[in-house]
Design an enzyme around this catalytic site. Structure first.
Site, PDB file in Angstrom:
ATOM      1  N   GLY A  58       0.950  -1.221   0.003  1.00 57.54           N
ATOM      2  CA  GLY A  58       0.036  -0.035  -0.050  1.00 57.54           C
ATOM      3  C   GLY A  58       0.641   1.353   0.134  1.00 57.54           C
ATOM      4  O   GLY A  58       2.106   1.287   0.462  1.00 57.54           O
ATOM      5  N   SER A  59       0.258   2.153  -0.466  1.00 61.34           N
ATOM      6  CA  SER A  59       0.905   3.522  -0.550  1.00 61.34           C
ATOM      7  C   SER A  59       0.935   4.171   0.874  1.00 61.34           C
ATOM      8  O   SER A  59      -0.087   3.746   1.631  1.00 61.34           O
ATOM      9  CB  SER A  59       0.472   4.441  -1.878  1.00 61.34           C
ATOM     10  OG  SER A  59       0.740   3.886  -2.977  1.00 61.34           O
ATOM     11  N   HIS A 220      -0.283   0.993   9.577  1.00 59.41           N
ATOM     12  CA  HIS A 220      -1.604   1.565   8.878  1.00 59.41           C
ATOM     13  C   HIS A 220      -2.429   2.372  10.119  1.00 59.41           C
ATOM     14  O   HIS A 220      -3.604   2.671   9.813  1.00 59.41           O
ATOM     15  CB  HIS A 220      -2.234   0.389   8.383  1.00 59.41           C
ATOM     16  CG  HIS A 220      -1.516  -0.448   7.371  1.00 59.41           C
ATOM     17  ND1 HIS A 220      -1.057  -1.759   7.710  1.00 59.41           N
ATOM     18  CD2 HIS A 220      -0.747  -0.063   6.119  1.00 59.41           C
ATOM     19  CE1 HIS A 220      -0.245  -2.166   6.687  1.00 59.41           C
ATOM     20  NE2 HIS A 220      -0.279  -1.239   5.824  1.00 59.41           N
ATOM     21  N   ASP A 386       7.254  48.638  27.431  1.00 61.48           N
ATOM     22  CA  ASP A 386       8.270  48.588  28.498  1.00 61.48           C
ATOM     23  C   ASP A 386       9.541  49.273  28.005  1.00 61.48           C
ATOM     24  O   ASP A 386      10.802  49.174  28.482  1.00 61.48           O
ATOM     25  CB  ASP A 386       8.566  47.096  28.645  1.00 61.48           C
ATOM     26  CG  ASP A 386       9.237  46.291  27.444  1.00 61.48           C
ATOM     27  OD1 ASP A 386       9.119  47.046  26.398  1.00 61.48           O
ATOM     28  OD2 ASP A 386       9.645  45.343  27.315  1.00 61.48           O
ATOM     29  N   THR A 387       9.380  50.346  27.255  1.00 59.88           N
ATOM     30  CA  THR A 387      10.731  50.885  26.480  1.00 59.88           C
ATOM     31  C   THR A 387      11.463  51.811  27.729  1.00 59.88           C
ATOM     32  O   THR A 387      12.552  51.630  28.123  1.00 59.88           O
ATOM     33  CB  THR A 387      10.335  51.981  25.408  1.00 59.88           C
ATOM     34  OG1 THR A 387       9.875  51.124  24.274  1.00 59.88           O
ATOM     35  CG2 THR A 387      11.463  52.676  25.172  1.00 59.88           C
ATOM     36  N   SER A 430      15.487  42.948  22.717  1.00 59.59           N
ATOM     37  CA  SER A 430      16.328  43.315  21.518  1.00 59.59           C
ATOM     38  C   SER A 430      17.077  44.723  21.805  1.00 59.59           C
ATOM     39  O   SER A 430      17.960  45.006  21.274  1.00 59.59           O
ATOM     40  CB  SER A 430      15.699  43.371  20.289  1.00 59.59           C
ATOM     41  OG  SER A 430      14.544  44.016  20.440  1.00 59.59           O
ATOM     42  N   SER A 431      16.312  45.351  22.583  1.00 64.61           N
ATOM     43  CA  SER A 431      16.755  46.934  22.728  1.00 64.61           C
ATOM     44  C   SER A 431      18.312  46.884  23.464  1.00 64.61           C
ATOM     45  O   SER A 431      19.136  47.615  23.015  1.00 64.61           O
ATOM     46  CB  SER A 431      15.778  47.865  23.855  1.00 64.61           C
ATOM     47  OG  SER A 431      14.599  47.899  23.077  1.00 64.61           O
ATOM     48  N   THR A 475      11.599  54.677  14.555  1.00 64.11           N
ATOM     49  CA  THR A 475      12.260  54.054  15.668  1.00 64.11           C
ATOM     50  C   THR A 475      13.332  54.910  16.136  1.00 64.11           C
ATOM     51  O   THR A 475      13.132  56.240  15.537  1.00 64.11           O
ATOM     52  CB  THR A 475      13.076  52.837  15.268  1.00 64.11           C
ATOM     53  OG1 THR A 475      14.202  53.314  14.441  1.00 64.11           O
ATOM     54  CG2 THR A 475      12.348  51.804  14.644  1.00 64.11           C
ATOM     55  N   GLY A 532      11.550  55.373  21.826  1.00 61.97           N
ATOM     56  CA  GLY A 532      12.829  55.417  21.752  1.00 61.97           C
ATOM     57  C   GLY A 532      13.519  56.549  21.221  1.00 61.97           C
ATOM     58  O   GLY A 532      14.672  57.379  21.499  1.00 61.97           O
TER      59      GLY A 532
END
Length: 546
Positions: A58-59, A220, A386-387, A430-431, A475, A532
Site C-alpha cells: 500500500g502507498s 496503518h 516596557d521601553t 532586543s533593545s 524608531t 525610543g
C-alpha cells in the site's frame, strides 16, 4: 477538517508517483505505462541481465517502496492505493515487465493482502515460464505470541541486502537465501503518540490519550499492543531496547532509526542520542538514519529495527545505491569533541576620572531614569509598554558604576565599549542588544582613531545593519541619525534640534517598518511619538543644558 494536502482523492497515489519519478535525483525511475490502475515504478536502466528484486504494498509508507527502486536495491515497486495491497494484476505485470532469464525475487511484508496478491501473481507468472521466488518479512516483535508478525521498517534492510546480492550477479536461489537470512535476522518495534491523518478524514479525536504512547501499533494506524504513560525520550528508547536486545543477545547489530512520518528532525536527533547511551550501545556497529524509511503518512512516532550482522550483511549495507530513500549507514562511535578554551569576552579597562565626561554620563542616566514612566506610557500605545523600564534599567546600572568610580571616564573607547558590554547584560530584549552593538562598535571606531561623532555614526550603521531598521521606520534611529549627522557637521545645539525634530516626525508616520510598532495598525500609531526617539531627543536636550 482534513489535514492532508491533495487535489483529487481518486488520483492521489498517481499524482504522488509522478512527483517521485520526476524528482528522482539519479533520473533513473520510470512508471510503467500499462493501465492507470496499475502503478509500477521501475528502474529505467534495467536490462534483465540479473535477478529482478520486486517489492511493494500500500502507498502511504514513503519512501517505501518506490524510494528504494534503483541500482543496488529494488528493480521495481508495485504501489497499491493508500494502505491497500496492490492488485494481483499489478504485481503480475510488474513481474513480467522486469524479469528475465535470471528470475525474480518478491519481498513481501507479512500482511494478508500482500501475501495473497503477491503470492497469486507469482504463481501466475510461472505460467509464463518465469522463475519467481518470494520471501516474507515479519520483523515486528510487538506481539511475541503472534504466529504472523507484521512486516514493518525492517523490510528496508531486506531490500538492501537482497538488492546488493542481485546487483553482484548472484543466482535467484542465492539471492533468495540471503534475503531469507536477513528476514530471520531483523527485529523491529515502534511507538507513537499520535496516529496518522488520512486524506479527506475530519476525525479530530485521537485514540491515544495525551501524555501516552502506544507501543507496537501498526504502520496503518492499527492499535498498539500496549500503552506507555510517558513521552520521555529516554524512557521510550529503553522500553524499545529491552525486548529488542532479548532478540539479538550479544550480537553486533545495525540499527535503523525510522521516523514514522510526523516526528521533527530535532526529536529524531535526541532519540538517536538516547539510543547511543542505551543498554544497546555496545552492540551497535552501524546506524541507519534517523530518517523516514518506512513511514505511516504523518504518524507521530518512530521505530527501531535491529539487524544481527554478518560480514556479508555489513558489506551489503555499505554498498552504494542509486535510490531516493535509502540512508547510507554511519559507523557508530561515541560523541566526538574537541577541547577549546572558553572565551571570556569582557572589556579590559582601568577606572579613571574626567569631570566633563562624568557630567555627560550623569545627565544621560538621570534623564533616562526620570523618563521611565513617560516612555512606558508612550510604548503602551504602540508597543508592549516596557521601553521606559528597559532604558531605565540600563541607565541605573551605568549610574551605579559612575557613583562607585568604576568607569574609565578618561578613555572614550573603553567607556563606550564597557557601556555596550553592560547594556547587553542588564537591558532586556532586543533593545539591550541593539544599544550594545551601537556602543561597542562606536568604541572600536574610537580605538581605531575616529573622532567621536564619526565613531557614533559608525556604531549607528552597525546597529542598522544587524537590527534591520533605518531612518523612516519609526524608531529611535529617526532621532539619532539626524542628531549624530548634525553633531558631525555642525555642533551640539544643532544636534539637539535635529533630535527633537526627528522624534516629532515619528508622530506623523502612519506605519512602522521595524520594532514592536510594526505590528500595530496605523490608527493606533497616528499622533504618538516613538518612545525610543523621544529618549534620544531628551538625552541630547539634557546634555545641551549641561
Amino acid at each position: 477538517m482534513s489535514r492532508f494536502f491533495f487535489n483529487d482523492r481518486k488520483q492521489l497515489v498517481n499524482d504522488a508517483i509522478e512527483g517521485i519519478v520526476v524528482s528522482a535525483p539519479h533520473g533513473n525511475l520510470v512508471r510503467l505505462d500499462i493501465d492507470p490502475a496499475i502503478r509500477v515504478i521501475a528502474r529505467g536502466d534495467w536490462d534483465k541481465s540479473r535477478v529482478a528484486v520486486i517489492s511493494g504494498g500500500g502507498s502511504g509508507h514513503e519512501p517505501a517502496h518506490a524510494g528504494f527502486v534503483g541500482k543496488g536495491m529494488l528493480t521495481a515497486a508495485v504501489c497499491g492505493d493508500l494502505f491497500a495491497s496492490p492488485s494481483v494484476d499489478a504485481v503480475l505485470n510488474a513481474i513480467v515487465a522486469v524479469t528475465g532469464d535470471r528470475g525474480c525475487l518478491l519481498i513481501v511484508k507479512n500482511y494478508t493482502g500482500d501475501r495473497l496478491n503477491f503470492g497469486l501473481a507469482a504463481e501466475k507468472a510461472k505460467r509464463y515460464g518465469l522463475k519467481v521466488e518470494m520471501v516474507i518479512v515479519a520483523d515486528d516483535i510487538a506481539l511475541p505470541d503472534n504466529k504472523q508478525p507484521r512486516g514493518i521498517a525492517g523490510t528496508a534492510l531486506v531490500h538492501k541486502i537482497a538488492g546488493y546480492a542481485a546487483e553482484q550477479g548472484k543466482t535467484l536461489s542465492e539471492v533468495r537465501k540471503v534475503a531469507q537470512q536477513a528476514c530471520d535476522s531483523v527485529f523491529s518495534l515502534g511507538v507513537a503518540m499520535e496516529s496518522c491523518n488520512l486524506p479527506g478524514s475530519d476525525d479530530e479525536e485521537g485514540r491515544i490519550k495525551p501524555g501516552h504512547v502506544e507501543l507496537g501499533l501498526g504502520i496503518h494506524g492499527e492499535p498498539g499492543a500496549s500503552t506507555v504513560d510517558s513521552h520521555n525520550s529516554k524512557t521510550l528508547i529503553d522500553t524499545l531496547v529491552k525486548p529488542l536486545q532479548e532478540k539479538v543477545g550479544n550480537a553486533d547489530v545495525a540499527v535503523l532509526i525510522n521516523n514514522l512520518g510526523g516526528v521533527s528532525a530535532l526529536e529524531m536527533a535526541l532519540l538517536t542520542k538516547e539510543l547511543a547511551h542505551s543498554a544497546l550501545k555496545n552492540n551497535i556497529r552501524w546506524l541507519i538514519g534517523p530518517a523516514a524509511l518506512v513511514s505511516s503518512l504523518d504518524m507521530k512516532g518512530f521505530s527501531l529495527s535491529l539487524l544481527k550482522l554478518t560480514p556479508a550483511f555489513e558489506k551489503a549495507l555499505q554498498a552504494d545505491v542509486e535510490t531516493i530513500g535509502w540512508q547510507k549507514p554511519v559507523a557508530f562511535a561515541p560523541l566526538k569533541t574537541i577541547k577549546h578554551s572558553k572565551i571570556h569576552d569582557s572589556v579590559d579597562f582601568t577606572p579613571s576620572d574626567n569631570e566633563q565626561v562624568k557630567a555627560l554620563v550623569a545627565a544621560t542616566t538621570h534623564t533616562l531614569i526620570d523618563l521611565e514612566n513617560r516612555l512606558n506610557a508612550l510604548d503602551a500605545k504602540v508597543g508592549d509598554g516596557d521601553t521606559g523600564s528597559t532604558f531605565a534599567e540600563g541607565a541605573r546600572d551605568i549610574e551605579q558604576l559612575l557613583k562607585a568610580g568604576k568607569l574609565p571616564l578618561n578613555d572614550t573607547a573603553q567607556l563606550l565599549q564597557l557601556t555596550g558590554e553592560r547594556l547587553a547584560t542588564v537591558m532586556g530584549g532586543s533593545s539591550g542588544v541593539l544599544m550594545s552593538i551601537f556602543f561597542t562598535a562606536a568604541g572600536q571606531a574610537v580605538h581605531e582613531g575616529k573622532k567621536l561623532a564619526e565613531a557614533l555614526l559608525n556604531g549607528l550603521q552597525q546597529m542598522k545593519q544587524y537590527g534591520g531598521a533605518d531612518i523612516g521606520d519609526r524608531t529611535l534611529i529617526d532621532a539619532l541619525q539626524p542628531a549624530l549627522e548634525a553633531l558631525r557637521d555642525k555642533d551640539l545645539p544643532a544636534a539637539t534640534k535635529a533630535a527633537k525634530e526627528g522624534a516629532e516626525s515619528t508622530a506623523k508616520m502612519q506605519k512602522a517598518g521595524a520594532g514592536r510598532s510594526s505590528y500595530v495598525n496605523k490608527e493606533n500609531l497616528e499622533g504618538v511619538t516613538d518612545p525610543g526617539a523621544v529618549a534620544v531627543a531628551e538625552v541630547f536636550a539634557a546634555i545641551s543644558r549641561g
